[in-house]
Write an enzyme that holds these catalytic residues in place. Structure first.
Site, mmCIF file in Angstrom:
data_model
loop_
_atom_site.group_PDB
_atom_site.id
_atom_site.type_symbol
_atom_site.label_atom_id
_atom_site.label_comp_id
_atom_site.label_asym_id
_atom_site.label_seq_id
_atom_site.Cartn_x
_atom_site.Cartn_y
_atom_site.Cartn_z
ATOM 1 N N SER A 1 0.751 -1.175 0.016
ATOM 2 C CA SER A 1 0.086 -0.026 0.197
ATOM 3 C C SER A 1 1.014 1.119 0.112
ATOM 4 C CB SER A 1 -1.104 0.097 1.341
ATOM 5 O OG SER A 1 -1.547 1.144 1.463
ATOM 6 N N LYS B 1 -12.265 -7.221 -12.201
ATOM 7 C CA LYS B 1 -12.925 -6.694 -13.123
ATOM 8 C C LYS B 1 -12.953 -5.319 -13.317
ATOM 9 C CE LYS B 1 -16.186 -5.439 -11.674
ATOM 10 N NZ LYS B 1 -16.640 -4.324 -10.509
ATOM 11 N N TYR C 1 4.588 -1.279 -5.073
ATOM 12 C CA TYR C 1 3.714 -2.386 -5.873
ATOM 13 C C TYR C 1 4.870 -3.219 -6.587
ATOM 14 C CZ TYR C 1 -0.581 0.582 -5.281
ATOM 15 O OH TYR C 1 -1.631 0.897 -4.885
ATOM 16 N N LEU D 1 -6.479 -2.945 -8.072
ATOM 17 C CA LEU D 1 -6.160 -1.683 -8.103
ATOM 18 C C LEU D 1 -7.449 -1.139 -8.708
ATOM 19 C CD1 LEU D 1 -2.406 -1.781 -8.835
ATOM 20 C CD2 LEU D 1 -3.434 -1.035 -6.921
ATOM 21 N N ARG E 1 -14.503 4.751 -8.897
ATOM 22 C CA ARG E 1 -15.537 4.539 -10.001
ATOM 23 C C ARG E 1 -15.861 5.738 -10.679
ATOM 24 N NH1 ARG E 1 -15.500 1.325 -6.006
ATOM 25 N NH2 ARG E 1 -15.973 -1.008 -6.178
HETATM 26 N N1 LIG Z 1 -15.277 -8.587 -7.784
HETATM 27 C C1 LIG Z 1 -15.965 -7.694 -6.802
HETATM 28 O O1 LIG Z 1 -17.001 -7.975 -6.512
HETATM 29 C C2 LIG Z 1 -15.703 -6.575 -6.885
HETATM 30 C C3 LIG Z 1 -14.448 -6.022 -7.587
HETATM 31 N N2 LIG Z 1 -14.165 -4.767 -7.488
HETATM 32 C C4 LIG Z 1 -13.035 -4.140 -8.419
HETATM 33 O O2 LIG Z 1 -12.123 -4.036 -7.506
HETATM 34 C C5 LIG Z 1 -11.173 -2.947 -7.783
HETATM 35 C C6 LIG Z 1 -10.868 -2.142 -6.670
HETATM 36 O O3 LIG Z 1 -12.237 -1.703 -6.286
HETATM 37 P P1 LIG Z 1 -12.410 -1.186 -4.615
HETATM 38 O O4 LIG Z 1 -11.759 -2.115 -3.789
HETATM 39 O O5 LIG Z 1 -13.614 -0.464 -4.303
HETATM 40 O O6 LIG Z 1 -11.548 0.304 -4.581
HETATM 41 P P2 LIG Z 1 -10.659 0.888 -3.453
HETATM 42 O O7 LIG Z 1 -10.587 2.596 -3.959
HETATM 43 O O8 LIG Z 1 -11.055 0.488 -2.316
HETATM 44 O O9 LIG Z 1 -9.314 0.190 -3.723
HETATM 45 C C7 LIG Z 1 -8.154 0.569 -4.971
HETATM 46 C C8 LIG Z 1 -6.859 0.495 -4.184
HETATM 47 O O10 LIG Z 1 -6.032 0.799 -5.399
HETATM 48 C C9 LIG Z 1 -4.985 1.488 -5.018
HETATM 49 N N3 LIG Z 1 -4.606 2.788 -5.782
HETATM 50 C C10 LIG Z 1 -3.519 2.867 -6.439
HETATM 51 N N4 LIG Z 1 -3.560 3.975 -7.210
HETATM 52 C C11 LIG Z 1 -4.607 4.853 -6.786
HETATM 53 C C12 LIG Z 1 -5.206 5.959 -7.096
HETATM 54 N N5 LIG Z 1 -4.523 6.747 -8.038
HETATM 55 N N6 LIG Z 1 -6.469 6.263 -6.685
HETATM 56 C C13 LIG Z 1 -7.022 5.474 -5.721
HETATM 57 N N7 LIG Z 1 -6.635 4.263 -5.280
HETATM 58 C C14 LIG Z 1 -5.357 3.879 -5.892
HETATM 59 C C15 LIG Z 1 -5.189 1.945 -3.482
HETATM 60 O O11 LIG Z 1 -4.338 1.175 -2.723
HETATM 61 P P3 LIG Z 1 -3.245 1.836 -1.654
HETATM 62 O O12 LIG Z 1 -3.647 3.189 -1.464
HETATM 63 O O13 LIG Z 1 -3.560 1.175 -0.467
HETATM 64 O O14 LIG Z 1 -1.844 1.780 -2.283
HETATM 65 C C16 LIG Z 1 -6.776 1.491 -3.179
HETATM 66 O O15 LIG Z 1 -6.697 0.971 -1.913
HETATM 67 C C17 LIG Z 1 -11.968 -2.159 -8.967
HETATM 68 O O16 LIG Z 1 -11.247 -2.738 -10.009
HETATM 69 C C18 LIG Z 1 -13.279 -2.989 -8.876
HETATM 70 O O17 LIG Z 1 -13.841 -2.874 -10.094
HETATM 71 C C19 LIG Z 1 -14.711 -3.727 -6.631
HETATM 72 C C20 LIG Z 1 -15.760 -4.321 -5.765
HETATM 73 C C21 LIG Z 1 -16.263 -5.574 -5.785
HETATM 74 O O1 LIG Z 2 -19.803 -6.470 -7.178
HETATM 75 C C1 LIG Z 2 -20.028 -4.908 -7.401
HETATM 76 O O2 LIG Z 2 -20.777 -4.176 -6.782
HETATM 77 C C2 LIG Z 2 -20.654 -2.709 -6.961
HETATM 78 C C3 LIG Z 2 -19.563 -2.529 -7.776
HETATM 79 O O3 LIG Z 2 -19.476 -1.013 -7.726
HETATM 80 C C4 LIG Z 2 -18.519 -3.173 -7.762
HETATM 81 O O4 LIG Z 2 -17.272 -2.694 -8.349
HETATM 82 C C5 LIG Z 2 -18.706 -4.490 -8.154
HETATM 83 O O5 LIG Z 2 -17.757 -5.246 -8.403
#
Ligand SMILES: NC(=O)C1=CN([C@@H]2O[C@H](COP(=O)(O)OP(=O)(O)OC[C@H]3O[C@@H](n4cnc5c(N)ncnc54)[C@H](OP(=O)(O)O)[C@@H]3O)[C@@H](O)[C@H]2O)C=CC1
Ligand SMILES: O=C1OC[C@@H](O)[C@H](O)[C@H]1O
Length: 381
Positions: free
Chosen positions: A60, A124, A85, A101, A198
């Site tokens: 992180s 995704k 990373y 990410l 998003r």
């Molecule tokens: N499979 C599923 O059900 C789901 C999938 N997703 C996917 O997971 C991914 C992350 O979503 P989510 O967990 O909600 O996102 P978060 O914002 O919680 O996490 C993204 C992470 O990316 C890192 N990061 C690196 N560069 C940046 C930047 N410029 N701005 C912001 N964050 C950055 C941060 O880590 P750090 O600061 O710690 O380095 C941050 O914790 C997306 O691709 C989303 O589509 C999301 C939710 C559900």
């Molecule tokens: O499962 C999900 O629900 C909400 C979305 O925004 C997220 O990225 C997705 O993977």
């Protein structure tokens, strides 16, 4: 009453698995890029019930966040600060990289992870464009590494049961698919705040990138069809970036074998009533119309908590099924979609045959469909 008790039991086991086996001595060691919110549900909790998975490292950018995350989730190796990373990718004890990410960084860090010789479980959508997705697929193949875009819902037995009913021919040919996935805008910002990744164009934001992947993959999976064209697509822009970021999207798709499909997705449905104060209910539905009847699949994305499959053959009585496990195959009724997905991923990495596995060009098709929706809506990819 029994149904409600079963629901609570599954929900409790979802967050706290009852079965936490001792790890194998040579268990696969996963490293997480970024202290992402999704990682606990999508990987850390599922890993607790898998003997062949250890969450070994997290990176992180922020030291405090990194250390807090590692402590909370009992992760031994922590990387933080600039270059963290890459440091995780350079760790020779890490076998698999989990990439949650923001979407716009998926391509860069997946390519780097594959070049570092790691298998990748990738959130995704796979990339920003289909050309990027193709490069990732090619590189994984060239390196003999496993790359999986985490389209988790399709690993669940309920999804596979619906596909089985369609393919059985019981209801004849598939004609139409309707798929909704929409979350309410809540005054508290319970789902997504306005500065969420998003909604940021540079980070690959937009509802079609984020949520669109679910209906689009479902339409492809249940129809087994390729896209002919996106006939219409209408976006509702995100208030702070109307021209580039879609908050909601409606699209009508024409597929091969004359199947037609509609999707509706929304990251923040406005409420109704005076001043839009009354929140709408979340939507997560699939409705399939076949020549001889219909199938409804409620909550296809998170079926472990609760789902229902309603089959209505024309002129006959309706029946309902709920499927929380395979008759023959891995799993427990409390396994989440992510846990089923992890099971398959590990089987693939170990050179065994997973219960199910997507075609290798799935991430490419996924992005082609996303691109086609954006093109039809007149928005930049
Ligand atoms: N499979 C599923 O059900 C789901 C999938 N997703 C996917 O997971 C991914 C992350 O979503 P989510 O967990 O909600 O996102 P978060 O914002 O919680 O996490 C993204 C992470 O990316 C890192 N990061 C690196 N560069 C940046 C930047 N410029 N701005 C912001 N964050 C950055 C941060 O880590 P750090 O600061 O710690 O380095 C941050 O914790 C997306 O691709 C989303 O589509 C999301 C939710 C559900
Ligand atoms: O499962 C999900 O629900 C909400 C979305 O925004 C997220 O990225 C997705 O993977």
């Amino acid at each position: 009453m029994a149904g409600i008790l079963a629901l609570f039991s599954r929900l409790q086991k979802l967050s706290s698995p009852p079965d936490t086996p001792t790890k194998l001595p040579n268990a696969l060691r996963f490293g997480i890029l970024g202290a992402a919110r999704i990682a606990p549900n999508a990987l850390v909790i599922p890993a607790a019930s898998h003997a062949d998975v250890v969450i070994a490292a997290v990176a992180s950018r922020d030291e405090r966040k990194a250390k807090g995350y590692a402590k909370k989730h009992k992760i031994a190796a922590v990387y933080y600060g600039t270059g963290c990373y890459q440091q995780l990718l350079d760790d020779p004890t890490v076998d698999v990289v989990y990439n949650p990410l923001p979407n716009g960084l998926h391509y860069e860090w997946t390519i780097k992870a594959l070049n570092a010789g790691k298998h990748v479980l990738l959130e995704k959508p796979a990339a920003n464009t289909s050309a990027e997705a193709q490069q990732m697929v090619n590189l994984a193949e060239k390196k003999g590494l496993v790359l999986l875009e985490a389209v988790h819902w399709s690993f669940h037995p309920a999804a596979q049961r619906v596909k089985e009913i369609i393919d059985s021919g019981e209801l004849g040919k598939l004609k139409n698919i309707n798929s909704d996935f929409a979350l309410p805008k809540l005054p508290s910002g319970l789902f997504f705040l306005e500065d969420d990744v998003r909604f940021q164009f540079e980070l690959g934001g937009g509802v079609t990138m984020d949520m669109g992947v679910y209906p689009l993959s479902a339409i492809r999976y249940f129809s087994s069809s390729n896209l002919v064209t996106v006939a219409t697509a209408t976006a509702e822009g995100f208030s702070r970036d109307l021209e580039r970021i879609d908050r909601a999207m409606r699209a009508h798709l024409l597929l091969e074998s004359s199947v037609e499909a509609d999707m509706f997705i929304d990251l923040g449905m406005p409420g109704w009533g005076p001043f839009h104060l009354i929140p709408r209910m979340p939507k997560c539905n699939l409705h399939l119309a076949l020549e001889g009847g219909t199938i409804g699949f409620f909550n296809f994305i998170m079926p472990t908590a609760y789902h229902s499959i309603t089959i209505e053959p024309r002129g006959q009585e309706r029946r309902t099924e709920k499927v929380y496990g395979f008759e023959e195959g891995p799993g427990q009724e409390w396994w989440s979609t992510y846990r089923y997905q992890l099971e398959a991923f590990v089987e693939k990495v170990r050179g065994r045959t997973p219960q199910t596995w997507p075609a290798s060009d799935e991430p490419v098709k996924q992005m082609q469909w996303v691109e086609s929706v954006y093109a039809a809506a007149g928005l930049p990819a």
